[in-house]
Design a protein around this motif. Sequence first.
Motif, PDB file in Angstrom:
ATOM      1  N   GLY A  10       0.830  -1.216   0.000  1.00 10.29           N
ATOM      2  CA  GLY A  10       0.000   0.000   0.000  1.00 10.29           C
ATOM      3  C   GLY A  10       0.856   1.253   0.000  1.00 10.29           C
ATOM      4  N   GLY A  11       2.016   1.193  -0.665  1.00 11.52           N
ATOM      5  CA  GLY A  11       2.925   2.337  -0.708  1.00 11.52           C
ATOM      6  C   GLY A  11       2.567   3.310  -1.821  1.00 11.52           C
ATOM      7  N   ASN A  12       3.582   4.025  -2.292  1.00 10.04           N
ATOM      8  CA  ASN A  12       3.346   5.117  -3.234  1.00 10.04           C
ATOM      9  C   ASN A  12       2.714   4.657  -4.546  1.00 10.04           C
ATOM     10  OD1 ASN A  12       4.348   7.013  -1.467  1.00 10.04           O
ATOM     11  ND2 ASN A  12       6.454   6.725  -2.152  1.00 10.04           N
ATOM     12  N   ILE A  13       3.357   3.695  -5.217  1.00 10.16           N
ATOM     13  CA  ILE A  13       2.822   3.277  -6.517  1.00 10.16           C
ATOM     14  C   ILE A  13       1.569   2.422  -6.314  1.00 10.16           C
ATOM     15  CG2 ILE A  13       4.068   1.117  -6.992  1.00 10.16           C
ATOM     16  CD1 ILE A  13       3.997   3.911  -9.492  1.00 10.16           C
ATOM     17  N   GLY A  14       1.516   1.728  -5.176  1.00  6.27           N
ATOM     18  CA  GLY A  14       0.327   0.911  -4.884  1.00  6.27           C
ATOM     19  C   GLY A  14      -0.919   1.774  -4.782  1.00  6.27           C
ATOM     20  N   ARG A  15      -0.852   2.806  -3.949  1.00  3.00           N
ATOM     21  CA  ARG A  15      -2.029   3.681  -3.772  1.00  3.00           C
ATOM     22  C   ARG A  15      -2.199   4.634  -4.962  1.00  3.00           C
ATOM     23  NH1 ARG A  15       0.539   4.817   0.898  1.00  3.00           N
ATOM     24  NH2 ARG A  15       0.486   7.066   0.627  1.00  3.00           N
ATOM     25  N   GLY A  16      -1.047   5.133  -5.481  1.00  2.00           N
ATOM     26  CA  GLY A  16      -1.125   6.205  -6.474  1.00  2.00           C
ATOM     27  C   GLY A  16      -1.231   5.750  -7.916  1.00  2.00           C
ATOM     28  N   PHE A  17      -1.089   4.477  -8.165  1.00  3.83           N
ATOM     29  CA  PHE A  17      -1.170   4.001  -9.547  1.00  3.83           C
ATOM     30  C   PHE A  17      -2.066   2.769  -9.623  1.00  3.83           C
ATOM     31  CE2 PHE A  17      -0.236   1.701 -13.267  1.00  3.83           C
ATOM     32  CZ  PHE A  17       0.503   2.427 -14.177  1.00  3.83           C
ATOM     33  N   VAL A  18      -1.578   1.640  -9.065  1.00  4.91           N
ATOM     34  CA  VAL A  18      -2.284   0.371  -9.277  1.00  4.91           C
ATOM     35  C   VAL A  18      -3.710   0.444  -8.730  1.00  4.91           C
ATOM     36  CG1 VAL A  18      -2.177  -2.126  -8.994  1.00  4.91           C
ATOM     37  CG2 VAL A  18      -0.051  -0.807  -9.103  1.00  4.91           C
ATOM     38  N   ALA A  19      -3.830   0.868  -7.467  1.00  4.08           N
ATOM     39  CA  ALA A  19      -5.164   0.900  -6.860  1.00  4.08           C
ATOM     40  C   ALA A  19      -6.055   1.914  -7.569  1.00  4.08           C
ATOM     41  CB  ALA A  19      -5.063   1.233  -5.377  1.00  4.08           C
ATOM     42  N   THR A  84     -10.795 -16.038  -3.602  1.00  2.00           N
ATOM     43  CA  THR A  84     -12.069 -15.578  -4.165  1.00  2.00           C
ATOM     44  C   THR A  84     -11.932 -14.296  -4.993  1.00  2.00           C
ATOM     45  OG1 THR A  84     -12.443 -14.457  -2.045  1.00  2.00           O
ATOM     46  CG2 THR A  84     -13.455 -16.636  -2.327  1.00  2.00           C
ATOM     47  N   ALA A  85     -10.718 -13.925  -5.393  1.00  2.00           N
ATOM     48  CA  ALA A  85     -10.499 -12.683  -6.167  1.00  2.00           C
ATOM     49  C   ALA A  85     -10.321 -13.000  -7.648  1.00  2.00           C
ATOM     50  CB  ALA A  85      -9.250 -11.977  -5.637  1.00  2.00           C
ATOM     51  N   SER A  86     -10.351 -11.949  -8.498  1.00  2.00           N
ATOM     52  CA  SER A  86     -10.030 -12.188  -9.918  1.00  2.00           C
ATOM     53  C   SER A  86      -8.628 -11.740 -10.276  1.00  2.00           C
ATOM     54  CB  SER A  86     -11.014 -11.502 -10.870  1.00  2.00           C
ATOM     55  OG  SER A  86     -11.947 -10.729 -10.243  1.00  2.00           O
ATOM     56  N   VAL A  87      -8.064 -10.808  -9.485  1.00  2.00           N
ATOM     57  CA  VAL A  87      -6.751 -10.257  -9.836  1.00  2.00           C
ATOM     58  C   VAL A  87      -5.892 -10.155  -8.576  1.00  2.00           C
ATOM     59  CG1 VAL A  87      -5.582  -8.152 -10.642  1.00  2.00           C
ATOM     60  CG2 VAL A  87      -7.669  -8.896 -11.782  1.00  2.00           C
ATOM     61  N   VAL A  88      -4.595 -10.466  -8.705  1.00  5.25           N
ATOM     62  CA  VAL A  88      -3.611 -10.145  -7.668  1.00  5.25           C
ATOM     63  C   VAL A  88      -2.523  -9.290  -8.307  1.00  5.25           C
ATOM     64  CG1 VAL A  88      -1.687 -11.052  -6.285  1.00  5.25           C
ATOM     65  CG2 VAL A  88      -3.926 -12.081  -6.064  1.00  5.25           C
ATOM     66  N   THR A  89      -2.254  -8.137  -7.719  1.00  8.01           N
ATOM     67  CA  THR A  89      -1.152  -7.287  -8.174  1.00  8.01           C
ATOM     68  C   THR A  89      -0.217  -7.060  -6.990  1.00  8.01           C
ATOM     69  OG1 THR A  89      -2.526  -5.382  -7.653  1.00  8.01           O
ATOM     70  CG2 THR A  89      -2.427  -6.023  -9.978  1.00  8.01           C
ATOM     71  N   CYS A  90       0.990  -6.571  -7.280  1.00  7.57           N
ATOM     72  CA  CYS A  90       1.872  -6.190  -6.177  1.00  7.57           C
ATOM     73  C   CYS A  90       2.779  -5.057  -6.620  1.00  7.57           C
ATOM     74  CB  CYS A  90       2.707  -7.372  -5.689  1.00  7.57           C
ATOM     75  SG  CYS A  90       3.869  -7.988  -6.907  1.00  7.57           S
ATOM     76  N   ALA A  91       3.174  -4.222  -5.684  1.00  7.80           N
ATOM     77  CA  ALA A  91       4.190  -3.176  -5.898  1.00  7.80           C
ATOM     78  C   ALA A  91       4.894  -3.041  -4.552  1.00  7.80           C
ATOM     79  CB  ALA A  91       3.550  -1.863  -6.328  1.00  7.80           C
ATOM     80  N   VAL A  92       5.780  -4.006  -4.301  1.00  5.69           N
ATOM     81  CA  VAL A  92       6.442  -4.087  -2.989  1.00  5.69           C
ATOM     82  C   VAL A  92       7.949  -3.887  -3.100  1.00  5.69           C
ATOM     83  CG1 VAL A  92       4.730  -5.564  -1.851  1.00  5.69           C
ATOM     84  CG2 VAL A  92       6.500  -6.619  -3.276  1.00  5.69           C
ATOM     85  N   GLY A  93       8.472  -3.896  -4.327  1.00  6.69           N
ATOM     86  CA  GLY A  93       9.923  -3.876  -4.559  1.00  6.69           C
ATOM     87  C   GLY A  93      10.367  -5.271  -4.985  1.00  6.69           C
ATOM     88  N   PRO A  94      11.256  -5.373  -5.974  1.00  8.77           N
ATOM     89  CA  PRO A  94      11.658  -6.686  -6.499  1.00  8.77           C
ATOM     90  C   PRO A  94      12.242  -7.619  -5.444  1.00  8.77           C
ATOM     91  CG  PRO A  94      12.456  -4.922  -7.925  1.00  8.77           C
ATOM     92  CD  PRO A  94      11.868  -4.259  -6.725  1.00  8.77           C
TER      93      PRO A  94
END
Length: 394
Positions: A10-19, A84-94
């Motif tokens: 839930g960091g910068n790119i997580g909240r500001g882009f993906v979500a 029970t979801a359709s998509v999993v994404t992540c932005a945690v750092g490689p």
Amino acid sequence: MEKKAIHFGGGNIGRGFVAEFLHTAGFEVVFVDVMDSIINALQDTKSYQVTEVSDEGESTKTITNYRAINSKTHESDVIQEIATASVVTCAVGPNILKFIAPVIAKGIDARTDATPLAVIACENAIGATDTLHQFIKDNTAQDRIGSMPDRARFANSAIDRIVPGQAPDSGLNVRIEKFYEWAVESTPFGEFGHPEIPAIHWVGNLEPYIERKLFTVNTGHATVAYHGYHAGKKTIAEALQDSRIRNIVRDVLQETASLIIDKHEISAAEQQEYVETIITRISNPYLEDTVERVGRAPMRKVSRKERFIGPAAQLAERGGKFESLMGSLEMALRFQNVEGDEESVELAKVLKENAPADAAIRLTGLDRDHPLFPHVVKVVDGVQSDAKYTARRE
Ligand SMILES: NC(=O)c1ccc[n+]([C@@H]2O[C@H](COP(=O)([O-])OP(=O)(O)OC[C@H]3O[C@@H](n4cnc5c(N)ncnc54)[C@H](O)[C@@H]3O)[C@@H](O)[C@H]2O)c1
Ligand SMILES: O=P(O)(O)OC[C@@H](O)[C@@H](O)[C@H](O)[C@H](O)CO
């Protein structure tokens, strides 16, 4: 039924882009993080704001319809959500992919839905979803691996939007640039088709997109960060006001452009236009992006497939020029013992404790017989011999 996406980080790119884009596509977003402050803030609020900043002014969007789970304390809830979801994404750092893989593996294993889960890693790295996929397989029972494609499909992505560190009092709100690009492989979804996310540009072959992005945006960005750090600049925009640094970046991007044009059949004119856009974007004074954020994790950034060694190795194999990239590498190796950056401390230790060739192998992963190797050893030797650093080696 409402579509649900589970997003790790839930960091910068997580909240500001993906979500933001999952929300716009009609998904409920379930954030998964390990940082109590972020999870508590997401659980205690019903909305946050994403503000695009540019010389045209500001524009704000409100993000709603999310929940948040701490995977440190509520792992079984995360497994249930993934099942029970359709998509999993992540932005945690490689470097964090190996830590999120076990819980994703359990969630995938628990699925019964006829449509496989779409897994898309949104990290700055070549083949990040492939890397995550391998970690997930390593955490799945041997007799369940063959049937995993019935339960999940894995697509690599290239993600581009500058989200700088945020002001301490900004809470969950994020200030970002207006520009974005999100390219994702379409082929892994086969007969099921890809999920409907309008912001995504679906492509058959991701390599030209990810290499062009990493070797232009991130090579240029990191070059400014490392040269800027040593010149005492605070932000990327400030560093780019220095004509010496601006010229260095142009030289570096000319080298990577020659690879991109040659390898990916992108025309010189198109690449030139792309480079100009990138220089304008990273010069954006409204973003206040610090050289420490952009230079963060220098050991990752000097590794084999990354923004300096990745293009320089390919250029060396093709007989191209890579001198300016070696200049960026040198500055990256001098990014040592920077407050709050563990890798910069580890980097100093590796350079202090190893002979030049051994340090070069350890840091870049290059083979001794690679044509780039002697050039890298020379750079490492130069940094180690520098008076300022010699003192620390004794
Ligand atoms: N910021 C940008 O401009 C930008 C743009 C494109 C891509 N990226 C990429 O996105 C990724 C994240 O970057 P960022 O800038 O958002 O970093 P960030 O530090 O703001 O966010 C990372 C988040 O991951 C969380 N995290 C760490 N370990 C975790 C775990 N085990 N499980 C769940 N969450 C965990 C952290 O608590 C944090 O909230 C990186 O790969 C980066 O290269 C960043
Ligand atoms: O996220 P990193 O550490 O790989 O790289 C730092 C920045 O270059 C990066 O976050 C950019 O802002 C981003 O890649 C722009 O799309």
